[in-house]
Design an enzyme around this catalytic site. Structure first.
Site, mmCIF file in Angstrom:
data_model
loop_
_atom_site.group_PDB
_atom_site.id
_atom_site.type_symbol
_atom_site.label_atom_id
_atom_site.label_comp_id
_atom_site.label_asym_id
_atom_site.label_seq_id
_atom_site.Cartn_x
_atom_site.Cartn_y
_atom_site.Cartn_z
ATOM 1 C CG ASP A 120 -28.719 -14.658 31.647
ATOM 2 O OD1 ASP A 120 -29.188 -13.853 32.471
ATOM 3 O OD2 ASP A 120 -29.255 -14.877 30.550
ATOM 4 C CE1 TYR A 122 -35.869 -20.133 30.685
ATOM 5 C CE2 TYR A 122 -35.841 -22.231 31.869
ATOM 6 C CZ TYR A 122 -36.337 -21.432 30.847
ATOM 7 O OH TYR A 122 -37.287 -21.943 29.994
ATOM 8 C CG HIS A 127 -38.828 -16.626 30.325
ATOM 9 N ND1 HIS A 127 -39.088 -16.203 29.039
ATOM 10 C CD2 HIS A 127 -37.584 -17.196 30.287
ATOM 11 C CE1 HIS A 127 -38.057 -16.501 28.255
ATOM 12 N NE2 HIS A 127 -37.137 -17.105 28.995
ATOM 13 N NE ARG A 136 -39.170 -28.414 28.604
ATOM 14 C CZ ARG A 136 -38.424 -27.312 28.697
ATOM 15 N NH1 ARG A 136 -37.421 -27.116 27.864
ATOM 16 N NH2 ARG A 136 -38.681 -26.393 29.614
ATOM 17 C CD GLU A 192 -33.316 -14.235 27.068
ATOM 18 O OE1 GLU A 192 -33.659 -15.321 26.569
ATOM 19 O OE2 GLU A 192 -32.464 -14.137 27.972
ATOM 20 C CD GLU A 194 -31.678 -11.741 31.421
ATOM 21 O OE1 GLU A 194 -30.881 -11.807 32.392
ATOM 22 O OE2 GLU A 194 -31.584 -12.474 30.416
ATOM 23 C CG ASP A 213 -28.754 -12.638 27.557
ATOM 24 O OD1 ASP A 213 -27.660 -12.365 27.037
ATOM 25 O OD2 ASP A 213 -29.096 -13.796 27.843
ATOM 26 N NE ARG A 217 -35.423 -15.838 22.148
ATOM 27 C CZ ARG A 217 -35.177 -15.895 23.433
ATOM 28 N NH1 ARG A 217 -34.444 -16.881 23.925
ATOM 29 N NH2 ARG A 217 -35.636 -14.961 24.253
ATOM 30 C CD GLN A 220 -31.808 -19.940 23.123
ATOM 31 O OE1 GLN A 220 -32.203 -18.852 22.714
ATOM 32 N NE2 GLN A 220 -31.991 -20.338 24.351
ATOM 33 C CE1 TYR A 224 -32.695 -26.710 24.479
ATOM 34 C CE2 TYR A 224 -32.890 -26.394 22.105
ATOM 35 C CZ TYR A 224 -33.388 -26.898 23.292
ATOM 36 O OH TYR A 224 -34.586 -27.573 23.298
ATOM 37 C CE LYS A 233 -30.109 -16.892 25.617
ATOM 38 N NZ LYS A 233 -31.197 -16.053 26.104
ATOM 39 C CB THR A 237 -25.026 -9.107 27.555
ATOM 40 O OG1 THR A 237 -25.154 -10.481 27.186
ATOM 41 C CG2 THR A 237 -25.946 -8.816 28.717
ATOM 42 C CB THR A 330 -36.596 -13.698 30.126
ATOM 43 O OG1 THR A 330 -35.548 -13.903 29.182
ATOM 44 C CG2 THR A 330 -37.702 -12.887 29.475
ATOM 45 C CD GLU A 344 -41.660 -15.198 27.615
ATOM 46 O OE1 GLU A 344 -42.360 -15.511 28.597
ATOM 47 O OE2 GLU A 344 -40.643 -14.484 27.692
#
Length: 395
Positions: A120, A122, A127, A136, A192, A194, A213, A217, A220, A224, A233, A237, A330, A344
C-alpha cells in the site's frame, strides 16, 4: 478481427447496457464468479450479465493468476476477442449464448486473484499534506523524502477480501496520553478511498480495482512509530470484484500534477501518468433509508503514478509475481469535500460531517455501510469499476 478496436466509442453490445452502466462493451472487466457453490470460473462483466469464459472454452481457472502471468499482448487479444463476440454486429454468439451468459444477480462474485504480496502506497500530495498538517507541522507537513519517492509499506494479503465482506470492528491497544495503553475495540474506525492494481509476472499492470483500506486510527496512533502501520491496517482491506484493464482505461489518460523536484531518472515517465477516474464515497447508517455522498474526488490528482510505484517497488531488485496487489494510497483532492478519508473529512474529529439524515459522523459507527464508486466517463458510455461495500459490525 486483426483491425478490430475494442475502445471505439460507437461500439454497442447485443447485451443491453444503459449509457450510465459501469460495464459497457468499451470496458469488459475480468473477474471470477461462481454460478453455483464451489464452481469458480473466469468471466467478463457486460451490463447486468456475466459472460462465462470457461463455458466458451476461452479461458479457465479458479483465479485470474494464470491470465496475469501471460504477456500483456495476450490480455489485449483476449479482451478484443470478447468484445467482438459481444458486438451487436456479430451474430456468432448473439443468437446462441445459452449457458454462457449469466445474470449477475444470480451468481456469487469472488476475489479475482490469489493475492501474493500486497503493498500500500502513500501517494496523494493532498492527503499527505493534510495528515502532516494535523499531526506534525502545518508549515512543513511533508517529510523530506516524500517528494523523492513513492512511500509505501507491505500489508497483509490474507485479509484482502471481496466487496460485501462484513467489517468487524477491530480490537487493539489504545492510548490517551501516549504513556500507557488499554486493550479495547477501536473507537476511530475509518476508510481510505483508494484504487488497487494487479501485477503480471513481468511487472506490467494487468488492471485496476477499487480498494478500501479500512483503518483503525486510534490503534494506528499508538503503534505506528517507529516502523509504521501494522494492526491498525491488517484486519481488512476490501476490493471490488471486477478488474478493469489498462487497455480499457487508455482513452482516459491524463497528465498528473507537476513533480518538483524532478524524479530521479529511474522514476521518470514520458507518457501521461494518470487517469481521469471519478470517485465517490457514500455512507449509510443502519437507520437511514438511503446513503449520503460524503466525498467526490478524482484519481487524476495522484502525485505518484502507478508506473512510478512499480518502478520504485522493483528498483532494489525485488521480484513481483502474477497476482501481486498494490494500493494507490488514499486519494484526496484539493477541497474538503474531495478528501478520501473521514480523518480528513472530519479533520481528526474536530469538524464532524453532517449526513442527509441530520446525523453527524467523525468516524464510523456500528451498522454504518460504506460504498466506494468509480468510473471514467466516455461519450455515451462509462468504463466503471462497480461498487465496493462494507458494513461495520461490532467487535
Amino acid at each position: 478481427m486483426a483491425s478490430y478496436q475494442p475502445n471505439q466509442s460507437n461500439l454497442t453490445s447485443w447485451v443491453p447496457v444503459p449509457p450510465d452502466h459501469p460495464f459497457s462493451i468499451q470496458n469488459l472487466p475480468f473477474g471470477i464468479f461462481a454460478p453455483k457453490p464451489g464452481d469458480p470460473r473466469p468471466g467478463v462483466a457486460i451490463g447486468d450479465h456475466i459472460l462465462d469464459l470457461a463455458e466458451l472454452n476461452i479461458w479457465e481457472g479458479d483465479s485470474l493468476n494464470g491470465l496475469m502471468a501471460r504477456p500483456p499482448q495476450v490480455w489485449s487479444d483476449l479482451r478484443a476477442r470478447v468484445s467482438w463476440l459481444l458486438n451487436s454486429e456479430n451474430p456468432e454468439l448473439r443468437d446462441t449464448s445459452g449457458r454462457a451468459l449469466h445474470r449477475a444477480e444470480d451468481v456469487e462474485l469472488l476475489l479475482p486473484a490469489a493475492i501474493g504480496d500486497y503493498v500500500d502506497f502513500y501517494s496523494s500530495l493532498e492527503h499527505a499534506t493534510n495528515v502532516g498538517s494535523m499531526f506534525r507541522d502545518p508549515a512543513n507537513p511533508l517529510l523530506p523524502n516524500w517528494r523523492w519517492l513513492p512511500i509505501g509499506y507491505h500489508g497483509k494479503s490474507g485479509t484482502v477480501s471481496v466487496s460485501g465482506t462484513p467489517v468487524k470492528r477491530p480490537k487493539g491497544q489504545l492510548t490517551g496520553d501516549n504513556q500507557s495503553a488499554v486493550y479495547a475495540p477501536c473507537r476511530r474506525l475509518d476508510i481510505e478511498l483508494e484504487t488497487g492494481f494487479f501485477l503480471g509476472s513481468s511487472g506490467d499492470i494487468f488492471g485496476l480495482v477499487l480498494l478500501n483500506d479500512w483503518s483503525a486510527r486510534d490503534i494506528q496512533r499508538w503503534e505506528y512509530q517507529p516502523l509504521g502501520p501494522f494492526l491498525a491496517k491488517s484486519f481488512l482491506t476490501s476490493i471490488s470484484p471486477w478488474v478493469v484493464t489498462l487497455d480499457a482505461l487508455t482513452p482516459f489518460r491524463v497528465d498528473g500534477p507537476e513533480q518538483q523536484p524532478a524524479p530521479l531518472p529511474h522514476l521518470q515517465t514520458a507518457e501521461p501518468r494518470n487517469y481521469d477516474i471519478h470517485l465517490e464515497v457514500w455512507l449509510q447508517p443502519a437507520s437511514a433509508p438511503s446513503a449520503t455522498c460524503i466525498a467526490r474526488t478524482n484519481f487524476r490528482h495522484m502525485y505518484w503514478s502507478m508506473r512510478q510505484q512499480v518502478q520504485h517497488l522493483t528498483s532494489n531488485g525485488a521480484p513481483v509475481r502474477a497476482g501481486d496487489l498494490c494500493g494507490s494510497g488514499t486519494i484526496s483532492g484539493p477541497t474538503r469535500d474531495s478528501f478520501g478519508s473521514l480523518l480528513e473529512l472530519a479533520w481528526n474529529g474536530t469538524k464532524p460531517i453532517t449526513l442527509d439524515t441530520g446525523e453527524t459522523r467523525a468516524f464510523l459507527e456500528d451498522g454504518d455501510t460504506i460504498t466506494l464508486r468509480g468510473w471514467c466517463q466516455g461519450v455515451g458510455y462509462r468504463v466503471g469499476f462497480g461498487d465496493v461495500t462494507g458494513t461495520v459490525v461490532p467487535a
